[in-house]
Design a protein around this motif. Structure first.
Motif, PDB file in Angstrom:
ATOM      1  N   CYS A  29       0.848  -1.196   0.000  1.00 56.11           N
ATOM      2  CA  CYS A  29       0.000   0.000   0.000  1.00 56.11           C
ATOM      3  C   CYS A  29       0.884   1.247   0.000  1.00 56.11           C
ATOM      4  O   CYS A  29       1.762   1.382   0.864  1.00 56.11           O
ATOM      5  N   PRO A  30       0.651   2.162  -0.940  1.00 54.03           N
ATOM      6  CA  PRO A  30       1.458   3.376  -0.964  1.00 54.03           C
ATOM      7  C   PRO A  30       1.154   4.338   0.191  1.00 54.03           C
ATOM      8  O   PRO A  30       1.960   5.207   0.497  1.00 54.03           O
ATOM      9  N   ALA A  31       0.025   4.161   0.848  1.00 54.27           N
ATOM     10  CA  ALA A  31      -0.350   5.055   1.946  1.00 54.27           C
ATOM     11  C   ALA A  31       0.233   4.623   3.290  1.00 54.27           C
ATOM     12  O   ALA A  31       0.687   5.456   4.066  1.00 54.27           O
ATOM     13  N   CYS A  32       0.230   3.303   3.572  1.00 51.57           N
ATOM     14  CA  CYS A  32       0.670   2.846   4.901  1.00 51.57           C
ATOM     15  C   CYS A  32       1.764   1.781   4.864  1.00 51.57           C
ATOM     16  O   CYS A  32       2.173   1.290   5.909  1.00 51.57           O
ATOM     17  N   SER A  33       2.200   1.375   3.674  1.00 49.10           N
ATOM     18  CA  SER A  33       3.264   0.380   3.476  1.00 49.10           C
ATOM     19  C   SER A  33       2.879  -1.027   3.913  1.00 49.10           C
ATOM     20  O   SER A  33       3.735  -1.873   4.120  1.00 49.10           O
ATOM     21  N   TYR A  34       1.587  -1.292   4.060  1.00 53.04           N
ATOM     22  CA  TYR A  34       1.128  -2.628   4.450  1.00 53.04           C
ATOM     23  C   TYR A  34       1.239  -3.589   3.281  1.00 53.04           C
ATOM     24  O   TYR A  34       0.928  -3.249   2.141  1.00 53.04           O
ATOM     25  N   ARG A  35       1.664  -4.795   3.547  1.00 50.43           N
ATOM     26  CA  ARG A  35       1.765  -5.850   2.539  1.00 50.43           C
ATOM     27  C   ARG A  35       0.395  -6.526   2.425  1.00 50.43           C
ATOM     28  O   ARG A  35      -0.070  -7.167   3.356  1.00 50.43           O
ATOM     29  N   ASN A  36      -0.249  -6.394   1.277  1.00 52.01           N
ATOM     30  CA  ASN A  36      -1.566  -6.962   1.025  1.00 52.01           C
ATOM     31  C   ASN A  36      -1.442  -8.206   0.154  1.00 52.01           C
ATOM     32  O   ASN A  36      -0.805  -8.178  -0.903  1.00 52.01           O
ATOM     33  N   VAL A  37      -2.044  -9.289   0.579  1.00 54.10           N
ATOM     34  CA  VAL A  37      -1.958 -10.571  -0.105  1.00 54.10           C
ATOM     35  C   VAL A  37      -2.780 -10.554  -1.395  1.00 54.10           C
ATOM     36  O   VAL A  37      -3.887 -10.025  -1.432  1.00 54.10           O
ATOM     37  N   LEU A  38      -2.213 -11.157  -2.442  1.00 52.78           N
ATOM     38  CA  LEU A  38      -2.925 -11.385  -3.693  1.00 52.78           C
ATOM     39  C   LEU A  38      -2.897 -12.870  -3.994  1.00 52.78           C
ATOM     40  O   LEU A  38      -1.944 -13.570  -3.642  1.00 52.78           O
ATOM     41  N   LEU A  39      -3.947 -13.358  -4.621  1.00 58.22           N
ATOM     42  CA  LEU A  39      -4.021 -14.759  -5.023  1.00 58.22           C
ATOM     43  C   LEU A  39      -3.991 -14.843  -6.538  1.00 58.22           C
ATOM     44  O   LEU A  39      -4.556 -13.996  -7.224  1.00 58.22           O
ATOM     45  N   GLY A  40      -3.334 -15.870  -7.064  1.00 60.73           N
ATOM     46  CA  GLY A  40      -3.313 -16.104  -8.499  1.00 60.73           C
ATOM     47  C   GLY A  40      -4.376 -17.121  -8.860  1.00 60.73           C
ATOM     48  O   GLY A  40      -4.420 -18.207  -8.294  1.00 60.73           O
ATOM     49  N   VAL A  41      -5.243 -16.770  -9.809  1.00 60.90           N
ATOM     50  CA  VAL A  41      -6.305 -17.659 -10.264  1.00 60.90           C
ATOM     51  C   VAL A  41      -5.986 -18.061 -11.700  1.00 60.90           C
ATOM     52  O   VAL A  41      -5.801 -17.199 -12.566  1.00 60.90           O
ATOM     53  N   ASP A  42      -5.898 -19.365 -11.937  1.00 56.33           N
ATOM     54  CA  ASP A  42      -5.601 -19.867 -13.279  1.00 56.33           C
ATOM     55  C   ASP A  42      -6.766 -19.625 -14.216  1.00 56.33           C
ATOM     56  O   ASP A  42      -7.915 -19.905 -13.885  1.00 56.33           O
ATOM     57  N   GLY A  43      -6.445 -19.120 -15.405  1.00 60.24           N
ATOM     58  CA  GLY A  43      -7.455 -18.903 -16.433  1.00 60.24           C
ATOM     59  C   GLY A  43      -7.530 -20.084 -17.382  1.00 60.24           C
ATOM     60  O   GLY A  43      -6.675 -20.969 -17.375  1.00 60.24           O
ATOM     61  N   ASP A  44      -8.558 -20.112 -18.221  1.00 62.07           N
ATOM     62  CA  ASP A  44      -8.736 -21.188 -19.187  1.00 62.07           C
ATOM     63  C   ASP A  44      -7.618 -21.210 -20.230  1.00 62.07           C
ATOM     64  O   ASP A  44      -7.323 -22.241 -20.806  1.00 62.07           O
ATOM     65  N   ASP A  45      -7.007 -20.076 -20.485  1.00 65.20           N
ATOM     66  CA  ASP A  45      -5.973 -19.972 -21.515  1.00 65.20           C
ATOM     67  C   ASP A  45      -4.562 -20.036 -20.923  1.00 65.20           C
ATOM     68  O   ASP A  45      -3.607 -19.530 -21.501  1.00 65.20           O
ATOM     69  N   GLU A  46      -4.412 -20.661 -19.754  1.00 69.08           N
ATOM     70  CA  GLU A  46      -3.143 -20.833 -19.053  1.00 69.08           C
ATOM     71  C   GLU A  46      -2.573 -19.522 -18.498  1.00 69.08           C
ATOM     72  O   GLU A  46      -1.421 -19.448 -18.123  1.00 69.08           O
ATOM     73  N   SER A  47      -3.391 -18.475 -18.461  1.00 72.31           N
ATOM     74  CA  SER A  47      -2.963 -17.217 -17.853  1.00 72.31           C
ATOM     75  C   SER A  47      -3.282 -17.238 -16.357  1.00 72.31           C
ATOM     76  O   SER A  47      -4.038 -18.082 -15.885  1.00 72.31           O
ATOM     77  N   ILE A  48      -2.700 -16.315 -15.637  1.00 72.63           N
ATOM     78  CA  ILE A  48      -2.985 -16.168 -14.201  1.00 72.63           C
ATOM     79  C   ILE A  48      -3.520 -14.759 -13.974  1.00 72.63           C
ATOM     80  O   ILE A  48      -2.919 -13.785 -14.401  1.00 72.63           O
ATOM     81  N   THR A  49      -4.653 -14.679 -13.293  1.00 73.66           N
ATOM     82  CA  THR A  49      -5.243 -13.393 -12.932  1.00 73.66           C
ATOM     83  C   THR A  49      -5.024 -13.169 -11.451  1.00 73.66           C
ATOM     84  O   THR A  49      -5.288 -14.062 -10.635  1.00 73.66           O
ATOM     85  N   LEU A  50      -4.523 -12.005 -11.075  1.00 78.56           N
ATOM     86  CA  LEU A  50      -4.334 -11.687  -9.666  1.00 78.56           C
ATOM     87  C   LEU A  50      -5.627 -11.137  -9.090  1.00 78.56           C
ATOM     88  O   LEU A  50      -6.258 -10.258  -9.671  1.00 78.56           O
ATOM     89  N   VAL A  51      -6.026 -11.673  -7.944  1.00 80.45           N
ATOM     90  CA  VAL A  51      -7.227 -11.222  -7.250  1.00 80.45           C
ATOM     91  C   VAL A  51      -6.891 -10.985  -5.784  1.00 80.45           C
ATOM     92  O   VAL A  51      -5.971 -11.586  -5.232  1.00 80.45           O
ATOM     93  N   GLN A  52      -7.649 -10.101  -5.174  1.00 80.58           N
ATOM     94  CA  GLN A  52      -7.481  -9.834  -3.749  1.00 80.58           C
ATOM     95  C   GLN A  52      -8.543 -10.608  -2.993  1.00 80.58           C
ATOM     96  O   GLN A  52      -9.726 -10.532  -3.326  1.00 80.58           O
ATOM     97  N   PRO A  53      -8.145 -11.382  -1.976  1.00 76.07           N
ATOM     98  CA  PRO A  53      -9.134 -12.125  -1.194  1.00 76.07           C
ATOM     99  C   PRO A  53     -10.148 -11.180  -0.545  1.00 76.07           C
ATOM    100  O   PRO A  53      -9.810 -10.039  -0.209  1.00 76.07           O
ATOM    101  N   ASP A  54     -11.374 -11.654  -0.380  1.00 73.01           N
ATOM    102  CA  ASP A  54     -12.423 -10.855   0.253  1.00 73.01           C
ATOM    103  C   ASP A  54     -12.239 -10.741   1.756  1.00 73.01           C
ATOM    104  O   ASP A  54     -12.853  -9.902   2.389  1.00 73.01           O
TER     105      ASP A  54
END
Length: 65
Positions: A29-54
């Protein structure tokens, strides 16, 4: 849009630079320097989409600048 799980700042995806290390994918985070977790979700075309957990995951931690 991604939201910092520590301070609640909301920013467009383009405002963050996702990174990866031994603990996984994350953005700092540019405001507080907190490390926020992202998850990689595999796509149908072998790509990975980054998503933030709810939910706030315990592996988020203060980032290093």
């Amino acid at each position: 849009m991604w939201t910092c799980r520590n301070c609640g700042v909301e920013r467009d995806f383009s405002d963050f630079t996702p990174e990866i290390d031994d603990d996984g994918r994350y953005f700092i985070c540019p405001a507080c320097s907190y490390r926020n977790v992202l998850l990689g979700v595999d796509g149908d075309d072998e790509s990975i989409t980054l998503v933030q957990p709810d939910i706030h995951l315990p592996c988020g931690k203060p980032g290093k600048k």
